[in-house]
Design a protein around this motif. Structure first.
Motif, short mmCIF file in Angstrom:
data_model
loop_
_atom_site.label_atom_id
_atom_site.label_comp_id
_atom_site.label_asym_id
_atom_site.label_seq_id
_atom_site.Cartn_x
_atom_site.Cartn_y
_atom_site.Cartn_z
N LEU A 4 0.82 -1.21 0.00
CA LEU A 4 0.00 0.00 0.00
C LEU A 4 0.86 1.27 0.00
CD1 LEU A 4 -2.79 -1.08 2.50
CD2 LEU A 4 -2.78 -1.18 0.01
N TYR A 5 2.14 1.13 0.33
CA TYR A 5 3.07 2.25 0.25
C TYR A 5 2.56 3.45 1.04
CZ TYR A 5 4.56 -0.60 -3.65
OH TYR A 5 4.94 -1.65 -4.43
N THR A 6 2.22 3.22 2.29
CA THR A 6 1.68 4.32 3.10
C THR A 6 2.70 5.43 3.32
OG1 THR A 6 2.31 3.06 5.08
CG2 THR A 6 0.06 2.81 4.30
N ASP A 7 3.98 5.10 3.15
CA ASP A 7 5.01 6.11 3.40
C ASP A 7 5.58 6.68 2.11
OD1 ASP A 7 6.10 3.68 2.74
OD2 ASP A 7 7.91 3.95 3.95
N LEU A 8 5.03 6.28 0.98
CA LEU A 8 5.52 6.79 -0.30
C LEU A 8 4.36 7.39 -1.09
CD1 LEU A 8 7.96 3.95 -1.41
CD2 LEU A 8 8.57 6.22 -0.59
N THR A 9 4.67 8.42 -1.85
CA THR A 9 3.64 9.14 -2.58
C THR A 9 3.62 8.71 -4.04
OG1 THR A 9 5.19 10.92 -3.10
CG2 THR A 9 3.90 11.13 -1.07
N THR A 415 32.58 -1.02 -0.69
CA THR A 415 33.53 -0.74 -1.78
C THR A 415 33.57 0.73 -2.16
OG1 THR A 415 31.90 -1.23 -3.50
CG2 THR A 415 33.26 -3.06 -2.72
N GLY A 416 32.80 1.56 -1.47
CA GLY A 416 32.85 2.99 -1.72
C GLY A 416 31.88 3.51 -2.74
N VAL A 417 30.85 2.73 -3.11
CA VAL A 417 29.82 3.24 -4.04
C VAL A 417 29.16 4.46 -3.40
CG1 VAL A 417 27.62 2.74 -5.14
CG2 VAL A 417 29.41 1.00 -5.11
N PRO A 418 29.11 5.59 -4.09
CA PRO A 418 28.61 6.83 -3.48
C PRO A 418 27.16 6.77 -3.04
CG PRO A 418 29.83 7.29 -5.51
CD PRO A 418 29.64 5.81 -5.45
N ASN A 419 26.33 6.02 -3.79
CA ASN A 419 24.89 6.05 -3.49
C ASN A 419 24.27 4.69 -3.77
OD1 ASN A 419 22.30 7.23 -2.91
ND2 ASN A 419 21.90 7.27 -5.10
N VAL A 420 23.59 4.14 -2.77
CA VAL A 420 22.90 2.86 -2.91
C VAL A 420 21.41 3.10 -2.73
CG1 VAL A 420 22.63 0.51 -2.05
CG2 VAL A 420 24.89 1.58 -2.06
N VAL A 421 20.62 2.66 -3.70
CA VAL A 421 19.17 2.86 -3.68
C VAL A 421 18.49 1.56 -3.29
CG1 VAL A 421 17.15 3.56 -5.01
CG2 VAL A 421 19.39 4.56 -5.52
N MET A 422 17.76 1.58 -2.18
CA MET A 422 17.02 0.40 -1.75
C MET A 422 15.59 0.52 -2.26
SD MET A 422 19.22 -1.41 -0.31
CE MET A 422 18.03 -2.69 0.14
N ALA A 423 15.19 -0.43 -3.06
CA ALA A 423 13.84 -0.40 -3.64
C ALA A 423 13.17 -1.76 -3.44
CB ALA A 423 13.90 -0.06 -5.12
N GLU A 424 11.86 -1.76 -3.59
CA GLU A 424 11.06 -2.97 -3.60
C GLU A 424 10.13 -2.90 -4.80
OE1 GLU A 424 9.13 -3.96 0.12
OE2 GLU A 424 10.65 -2.85 1.25
N ASP A 425 9.36 -3.97 -5.00
CA ASP A 425 8.42 -3.97 -6.11
C ASP A 425 7.51 -2.75 -6.03
OD1 ASP A 425 9.51 -6.38 -6.79
OD2 ASP A 425 7.84 -7.59 -6.03
N GLY A 434 22.72 12.22 -12.86
CA GLY A 434 23.70 11.29 -12.31
C GLY A 434 23.41 10.77 -10.93
N HIS A 435 22.29 11.18 -10.33
CA HIS A 435 21.95 10.72 -8.98
C HIS A 435 20.62 9.97 -9.01
CE1 HIS A 435 21.95 10.70 -4.59
NE2 HIS A 435 20.66 11.00 -4.66
N ALA A 436 20.60 8.78 -8.42
CA ALA A 436 19.40 7.96 -8.38
C ALA A 436 18.74 8.03 -7.01
CB ALA A 436 19.73 6.50 -8.71
N SER A 437 17.41 8.10 -6.99
CA SER A 437 16.69 8.15 -5.72
C SER A 437 15.26 7.66 -5.92
CB SER A 437 16.67 9.57 -5.15
OG SER A 437 16.03 10.46 -6.05
N VAL A 438 14.67 7.19 -4.82
CA VAL A 438 13.26 6.79 -4.85
C VAL A 438 12.40 8.03 -4.78
CG1 VAL A 438 11.45 5.50 -3.64
CG2 VAL A 438 13.77 4.57 -3.74
N VAL A 439 11.49 8.18 -5.74
CA VAL A 439 10.67 9.40 -5.80
C VAL A 439 9.19 9.11 -5.53
CG1 VAL A 439 12.26 10.54 -7.39
CG2 VAL A 439 10.35 9.18 -8.31
#
Length: 559
Positions: A4-9, A415-425, A434-439
């Motif tokens: 239901l993604y209550t915390d995501l818009t 290993t020093g990756v600048p940005n790690v994006v945690m996502a689910e289905d 050049g920057h990835a993020s959950v929107v």
């Protein structure tokens, strides 16, 4: 299971020049892998697989990705890239093509051959296909694709680098770094390094074995263990594996030839896939080894290559274990070799099959007691190598349950990756400047295939099936005079799937009558209201007296 993604818009419109990535399956589970890439108003899909049902999915045949978030935009889809031919990556393709039949399919020769057989079963014709090989490039709409050889538990697996104006996204598909593969085809780390030098903006990496230390064992190392099984078995041998695991079947064929045994395939998908692999040159069959009949030789000279290594209830091995297979009856002294890993969630089903086989007198050899299978996925050490070689700007772990995704994220961070994006289905990830993020997120649930029905089975109905299976069923029938409101007949109470006899309900019958008469006296004549009185009164009694919560079906008839 619907998030239901209550915390995501709801995600905002995609900025011009940005790349959007939306996983519709495969993140938080092992199976139904599907990822949608959007750029310049067009969509590219990578993989479209299925998830096999577990015990809490009674009656379900397959579970598909949810196509709903892109259903209104299918005309914008420029193609489906298939990384390899396992069911969890290609099994959903026919169901997607039912909704738009001319979406181009892109993949290696073996992968598309496996898909083609599925399309024929679903009577899907004239589907455009592009066969590609490693190092080849292809443009589909605004997406420039480059294919990279990777090693997996099936031949012809490919990673894909997707280049747009937003940058380069490299999707590994399923892979490992076996340095001594049976077919000599290693993961092309030179291509990974070259792409890394050019700049990988988003690296989507297989997470399945991210929580396993070190390196995945080489396929060649299990050869001696399989050979030992053949050398020590005095009667028939049954080997269970994935129907698409060409490498494992090759090892079984080689061992059979060495020990003078014949091999017969059991299970429609096994027969079909191995015929395809043989015709295309991926499976090399020693002369005279493969036979059509399951009893073409004495038991001590026969090997049956079967499906069902994950305990699937309708697969050949499960039917052997419960004595319902029409052609194969196990005998004491037979050897059953489970040549596969346990997919998370299948443990109970597999051990139930092992118990059934053991009870019949079979000697069961599996990964828990012998080195008879190795994983097709990169362990932690291999992933570390990849991160150091590619040096991506952003990493998005894919393909795995939540613990696998988080373990993979930790490796990337180390290993020093600048940005790690945690996502689910259903999560929406944008690559902007050049920057990835959950929107945001889109609603993305399970779609159940139940016989010829696709998507009609709801979570509520599935819950009802679980209740029926676990708690049983009670019906109560009452006939009411439509004029006077008096109870003419009943209540008649019958139970199914419960240990108790119907006589246990004798003491509640007068209370049901009293509750109905009181409700009618209070002015209730509506059928729904009377049913609710029956359901509440009977449900309270069963819960208190029998400690059960069965499904209760009240029936009120007017006379």
């Amino acid at each position: 299971m619907t998030h239901l993604y209550t915390d995501l818009t709801t995600p905002p419109p995609l900025p011009e020049g940005a790349l959007r990535v939306v996983p519709l399956g495969g993140l938080g589970e092992i199976g139904r892998n599907m990822t949608v890439f959007e750029y310049g108003g067009k969509l590219l899909i990578v993989d479209c697989g299925v998830l096999f049902p577990e015990e809490h999915h009674p009656g379900v045949d397959l579970i598909l990705p949810d196509f709903a978030p892109i259903r209104h935009r299918l005309d914008d889809v420029v193609g489906v890239v298939l990384t390899h031919g396992h069911e969890d990556h290609i099994g959903g393709v026919p169901y997607l093509l039912r909704e738009r039949g001319d979406i181009p399919l892109v993949g290696s020769k073996l992968t598309l051959a496996f898909v083609d057989s599925k399309l024929r079963e679903h009577r899907l014709k004239d589907v455009p296909k592009h066969v590609v090989v490693a190092d080849e490039t292809l443009s589909l709409g605004p997406f420039d694709l480059e294919f990279v050889a990777v090693n997996h538990s099936i031949p012809d697996a490919l990673a894909v680098a997707i280049t747009t104006g937003a940058g380069v996204a490299l999707h590994t598909g399923d892979f490992k770094m076996d340095q001594l593969p049976l077919d000599g085809r290693i993961t092309d780390l030179r291509a990974f390094a070259r792409l890394g030098e050019q700049g990988v903006d988003l690296f989507l990496t297989d997470s399945t074995n991210a929580d396993v230390p070190g390196f995945t064992t080489a396929e060649r190392n299990i050869g001696p263990a399989i050979d030992a099984v053949f050398a020590n078995s005095k009667k028939r041998i049954i080997v269970a594996s994935f129907a698409s695991h060409v490498h494992r079947v090759q090892q079984v064929l080689d061992a059979a030839a060495k020990h003078g045994r014949k091999v017969a395939y059991v299970g429609r998908s096994m027969v079909r896939n191995m015929q395809i692999a043989r015709e295309l040159g991926y499976l090399h069959v020693p002369d005279g080894v493969v036979v059509d009949k399951l009893d073409a030789a004495p038991p001590e000279k026969m090997v049956l290559m079967s499906t069902g290594s994950q305990g699937e209830p309708m697969a050949a091995l499960s039917r052997m274990a419960n004595r319902s297979h029409q052609q194969v009856s196990l005998e004491p002294g037979d050897t059953v070799l489970l040549a596969s890993s346990l997919i998370p969630g299948n443990e109970n089903a597999v051990y139930r099959v092992i118990d059934g086989l053991t009870k019949l007198g079979a000697n069961v050899v599996h990964k828990g007691n012998a080195l008879v299978h190795v994983s097709g996925h990169a362990s932690a050490g291999e992933l570390l190598y990849c991160y150091n070689i590619v040096q991506p700007s952003n990493v998005m772990p894919v393909h795995g349950e939540i613990r696998h995704l988080h373990a993979n994220a930790k490796l990337a961070t180390q290993t020093g990756v600048p940005n790690v994006v945690m996502a689910e289905d259903g999560y929406v990830v944008d690559l902007v400047d050049g920057h990835a993020s959950v929107v945001g997120a889109v609603e993305c649930g399970y779609v159940y295939v139940d016989g010829s029905s696709v998507g009609d089975l709801t979570e509520t109905e599935l819950k009802d099936r679980r209740v029926l299976g676990d708690e049983g069923f009670v019906s109560v029938v009452v006939v009411v005079d439509s004029t006077t409101g008096k109870i003419i007949t009943g209540p008649e109470i019958h139970a199914r799937g419960m240990a108790e006899d119907d006589s246990v309900f004798d003491e509640i019958a007068p209370k049901l009558v009293a509750a109905l008469e009181q409700s009618i006296a209070d002015g209730a004549r509506d059928e729904y209201q009377l049913k609710q009185v029956l359901r509440r009164t009977l449900g309270s009694f069963v819960g208190r007296k029998l400690r059960r919560r069965p499904m209760i079906l009240p029936i009120v008839l007017e006379a």
